[in-house]
Design a protein around this motif. Structure first.
Motif, PDB file in Angstrom:
ATOM      1  N   ASP A   1      89.866 -45.689  10.913  1.00 44.06           N
ATOM      2  CA  ASP A   1      88.672 -45.178  11.604  1.00 44.06           C
ATOM      3  C   ASP A   1      89.050 -44.459  12.891  1.00 44.06           C
ATOM      4  OD1 ASP A   1      86.964 -46.184   9.657  1.00 44.06           O
ATOM      5  OD2 ASP A   1      86.685 -48.089  10.706  1.00 44.06           O
ATOM      6  N   ILE A   2      89.989 -45.033  13.637  1.00 44.68           N
ATOM      7  CA  ILE A   2      90.428 -44.415  14.893  1.00 44.68           C
ATOM      8  C   ILE A   2      91.085 -43.066  14.610  1.00 44.68           C
ATOM      9  CG2 ILE A   2      91.988 -44.652  16.882  1.00 44.68           C
ATOM     10  CD1 ILE A   2      89.587 -46.576  16.962  1.00 44.68           C
ATOM     11  N   ILE A   3      91.943 -43.036  13.611  1.00 41.64           N
ATOM     12  CA  ILE A   3      92.626 -41.786  13.258  1.00 41.64           C
ATOM     13  C   ILE A   3      91.615 -40.735  12.814  1.00 41.64           C
ATOM     14  CG2 ILE A   3      94.274 -40.692  11.689  1.00 41.64           C
ATOM     15  CD1 ILE A   3      95.648 -43.486  11.502  1.00 41.64           C
ATOM     16  N   GLU A   4      90.728 -41.115  11.915  1.00 42.16           N
ATOM     17  CA  GLU A   4      89.766 -40.160  11.371  1.00 42.16           C
ATOM     18  C   GLU A   4      88.831 -39.602  12.449  1.00 42.16           C
ATOM     19  OE1 GLU A   4      87.136 -39.779   7.371  1.00 42.16           O
ATOM     20  OE2 GLU A   4      87.088 -41.729   8.370  1.00 42.16           O
ATOM     21  N   LYS A   5      88.313 -40.462  13.304  1.00 43.81           N
ATOM     22  CA  LYS A   5      87.415 -40.007  14.361  1.00 43.81           C
ATOM     23  C   LYS A   5      88.135 -39.086  15.341  1.00 43.81           C
ATOM     24  CE  LYS A   5      84.287 -43.913  14.057  1.00 43.81           C
ATOM     25  NZ  LYS A   5      83.826 -45.169  14.652  1.00 43.81           N
ATOM     26  N   THR A   6      89.377 -39.376  15.618  1.00 44.03           N
ATOM     27  CA  THR A   6      90.155 -38.522  16.514  1.00 44.03           C
ATOM     28  C   THR A   6      90.386 -37.154  15.878  1.00 44.03           C
ATOM     29  OG1 THR A   6      91.238 -40.477  17.454  1.00 44.03           O
ATOM     30  CG2 THR A   6      92.289 -38.348  17.863  1.00 44.03           C
ATOM     31  N   MET A   7      90.740 -37.151  14.605  1.00 44.37           N
ATOM     32  CA  MET A   7      90.957 -35.886  13.907  1.00 44.37           C
ATOM     33  C   MET A   7      89.665 -35.060  13.838  1.00 44.37           C
ATOM     34  SD  MET A   7      93.484 -37.151  10.821  1.00 44.37           S
ATOM     35  CE  MET A   7      93.472 -35.586   9.941  1.00 44.37           C
ATOM     36  N   GLN A   8      88.549 -35.730  13.617  1.00 42.44           N
ATOM     37  CA  GLN A   8      87.272 -35.022  13.496  1.00 42.44           C
ATOM     38  C   GLN A   8      86.805 -34.441  14.833  1.00 42.44           C
ATOM     39  OE1 GLN A   8      84.799 -38.077  11.770  1.00 42.44           O
ATOM     40  NE2 GLN A   8      85.284 -37.447   9.675  1.00 42.44           N
ATOM     41  N   ALA A   9      87.273 -34.997  15.912  1.00 41.26           N
ATOM     42  CA  ALA A   9      86.816 -34.571  17.238  1.00 41.26           C
ATOM     43  C   ALA A   9      87.547 -33.344  17.771  1.00 41.26           C
ATOM     44  CB  ALA A   9      86.972 -35.726  18.230  1.00 41.26           C
ATOM     45  N   ARG A  10      88.539 -32.873  17.045  1.00 39.87           N
ATOM     46  CA  ARG A  10      89.353 -31.776  17.566  1.00 39.87           C
ATOM     47  C   ARG A  10      89.638 -30.758  16.475  1.00 39.87           C
ATOM     48  NH1 ARG A  10      90.194 -31.309  23.028  1.00 39.87           N
ATOM     49  NH2 ARG A  10      92.302 -30.639  23.533  1.00 39.87           N
ATOM     50  N   GLU A  11      89.571 -29.488  16.813  1.00 37.37           N
ATOM     51  CA  GLU A  11      89.966 -28.441  15.878  1.00 37.37           C
ATOM     52  C   GLU A  11      91.462 -28.214  15.970  1.00 37.37           C
ATOM     53  OE1 GLU A  11      87.970 -24.726  15.534  1.00 37.37           O
ATOM     54  OE2 GLU A  11      86.044 -25.616  16.091  1.00 37.37           O
ATOM     55  N   SER A  12      92.058 -27.938  14.839  1.00 36.08           N
ATOM     56  CA  SER A  12      93.485 -27.648  14.808  1.00 36.08           C
ATOM     57  C   SER A  12      93.736 -26.245  15.341  1.00 36.08           C
ATOM     58  CB  SER A  12      94.012 -27.763  13.377  1.00 36.08           C
ATOM     59  OG  SER A  12      95.399 -27.507  13.350  1.00 36.08           O
ATOM     60  N   GLN A  13      94.726 -26.126  16.190  1.00 39.82           N
ATOM     61  CA  GLN A  13      95.137 -24.830  16.726  1.00 39.82           C
ATOM     62  C   GLN A  13      96.364 -24.367  15.941  1.00 39.82           C
ATOM     63  OE1 GLN A  13      93.289 -23.358  19.249  1.00 39.82           O
ATOM     64  NE2 GLN A  13      91.974 -25.123  18.870  1.00 39.82           N
ATOM     65  N   LYS A  14      96.271 -23.178  15.396  1.00 37.03           N
ATOM     66  CA  LYS A  14      97.370 -22.633  14.584  1.00 37.03           C
ATOM     67  C   LYS A  14      98.524 -22.151  15.471  1.00 37.03           C
ATOM     68  CE  LYS A  14      95.100 -23.330  10.846  1.00 37.03           C
ATOM     69  NZ  LYS A  14      95.444 -24.480  10.061  1.00 37.03           N
ATOM     70  N   ASN A  15      99.718 -22.211  14.942  1.00 39.16           N
ATOM     71  CA  ASN A  15     100.929 -21.722  15.614  1.00 39.16           C
ATOM     72  C   ASN A  15     101.069 -22.250  17.041  1.00 39.16           C
ATOM     73  OD1 ASN A  15     101.609 -20.086  13.317  1.00 39.16           O
ATOM     74  ND2 ASN A  15     100.037 -18.669  14.000  1.00 39.16           N
ATOM     75  N   PRO A  16     101.046 -23.565  17.208  1.00 41.21           N
ATOM     76  CA  PRO A  16     101.085 -24.121  18.565  1.00 41.21           C
ATOM     77  C   PRO A  16     102.462 -23.987  19.214  1.00 41.21           C
ATOM     78  CG  PRO A  16     101.252 -25.877  16.960  1.00 41.21           C
ATOM     79  CD  PRO A  16     100.997 -24.610  16.192  1.00 41.21           C
ATOM     80  N   SER A  17     102.425 -23.843  20.523  1.00 36.35           N
ATOM     81  CA  SER A  17     103.661 -23.903  21.302  1.00 36.35           C
ATOM     82  C   SER A  17     104.006 -25.373  21.514  1.00 36.35           C
ATOM     83  CB  SER A  17     103.455 -23.219  22.649  1.00 36.35           C
ATOM     84  OG  SER A  17     102.488 -23.947  23.411  1.00 36.35           O
ATOM     85  N   LEU A  18     105.209 -25.625  21.966  1.00 34.04           N
ATOM     86  CA  LEU A  18     105.609 -26.999  22.261  1.00 34.04           C
ATOM     87  C   LEU A  18     104.716 -27.572  23.363  1.00 34.04           C
ATOM     88  CD1 LEU A  18     107.512 -29.333  21.679  1.00 34.04           C
ATOM     89  CD2 LEU A  18     109.129 -28.334  23.301  1.00 34.04           C
ATOM     90  N   GLU A  19     104.389 -26.755  24.348  1.00 40.76           N
ATOM     91  CA  GLU A  19     103.517 -27.191  25.436  1.00 40.76           C
ATOM     92  C   GLU A  19     102.143 -27.607  24.903  1.00 40.76           C
ATOM     93  OE1 GLU A  19     101.281 -25.145  29.188  1.00 40.76           O
ATOM     94  OE2 GLU A  19     103.388 -24.630  28.887  1.00 40.76           O
ATOM     95  N   LEU A  20     101.584 -26.820  23.973  1.00 42.59           N
ATOM     96  CA  LEU A  20     100.286 -27.169  23.394  1.00 42.59           C
ATOM     97  C   LEU A  20     100.374 -28.463  22.598  1.00 42.59           C
ATOM     98  CD1 LEU A  20      97.327 -26.615  22.845  1.00 42.59           C
ATOM     99  CD2 LEU A  20      98.030 -25.120  20.945  1.00 42.59           C
ATOM    100  N   LEU A  21     101.464 -28.683  21.887  1.00 42.00           N
ATOM    101  CA  LEU A  21     101.625 -29.933  21.139  1.00 42.00           C
ATOM    102  C   LEU A  21     101.641 -31.137  22.085  1.00 42.00           C
ATOM    103  CD1 LEU A  21     104.219 -28.864  18.443  1.00 42.00           C
ATOM    104  CD2 LEU A  21     101.799 -29.410  18.083  1.00 42.00           C
ATOM    105  N   PHE A  22     102.315 -31.008  23.220  1.00 42.42           N
ATOM    106  CA  PHE A  22     102.303 -32.095  24.197  1.00 42.42           C
ATOM    107  C   PHE A  22     100.889 -32.333  24.731  1.00 42.42           C
ATOM    108  CE2 PHE A  22     106.987 -31.261  24.943  1.00 42.42           C
ATOM    109  CZ  PHE A  22     107.401 -32.482  24.442  1.00 42.42           C
ATOM    110  N   GLU A  23     100.154 -31.255  24.975  1.00 46.58           N
ATOM    111  CA  GLU A  23      98.779 -31.382  25.467  1.00 46.58           C
ATOM    112  C   GLU A  23      97.880 -32.047  24.430  1.00 46.58           C
ATOM    113  OE1 GLU A  23      97.525 -27.437  26.532  1.00 46.58           O
ATOM    114  OE2 GLU A  23      99.036 -27.271  28.125  1.00 46.58           O
TER     115      GLU A  23
END
Length: 99
Positions: free
Chosen positions: A60-82
């Motif tokens: 439930d925690i994983i699913e709700k977290t995933m649903q709350a955020r849109e995936s950003q394509k081609n992320p930089s390392l900095e964006l992945l840390f964020e």
């Protein structure tokens, strides 16, 4: 392994153990979603190991977290840390709401 007579595999019960479904979904979405999924999983599993969350509640925690955020394509390392930091904070907040 060389001494084993045979290995048998069964189809995973993805209805009860939804983690595999969530991992496949994160992989299909790509971009930052696998990072978000992993961060939420680490927070939820940590809470489970500390006795603050039931095993099946991890999903439930994983699913709700995933649903709350849109995936950003081609992320930089900095964006992945964020995104990792965001997902950990969000999952942590969900845990506080459960207690």
């Amino acid at each position: 392994f060389w001494k084993m007579q045979a290995l048998t595999f069964e189809k995973p019960d993805t209805e009860t153990f939804r983690g595999l479904q969530l991992a496949y979904a994160a992989g299909r979405m790509g971009g930052t979603m696998p990072c978000i999924m992993n961060a939420a999983n680490e927070v939820a599993v940590g809470a489970f190991l500390a006795g603050r969350l039931g095993f099946l509640d991890i999903y439930d925690i994983i699913e709700k977290t995933m649903q709350a955020r849109e995936s950003q394509k081609n992320p930089s390392l900095e964006l992945l840390f964020e995104e990792d930091a965001w997902a950990r904070a969000f999952a942590g907040q969900l845990l506080k709401e459960i207690r």
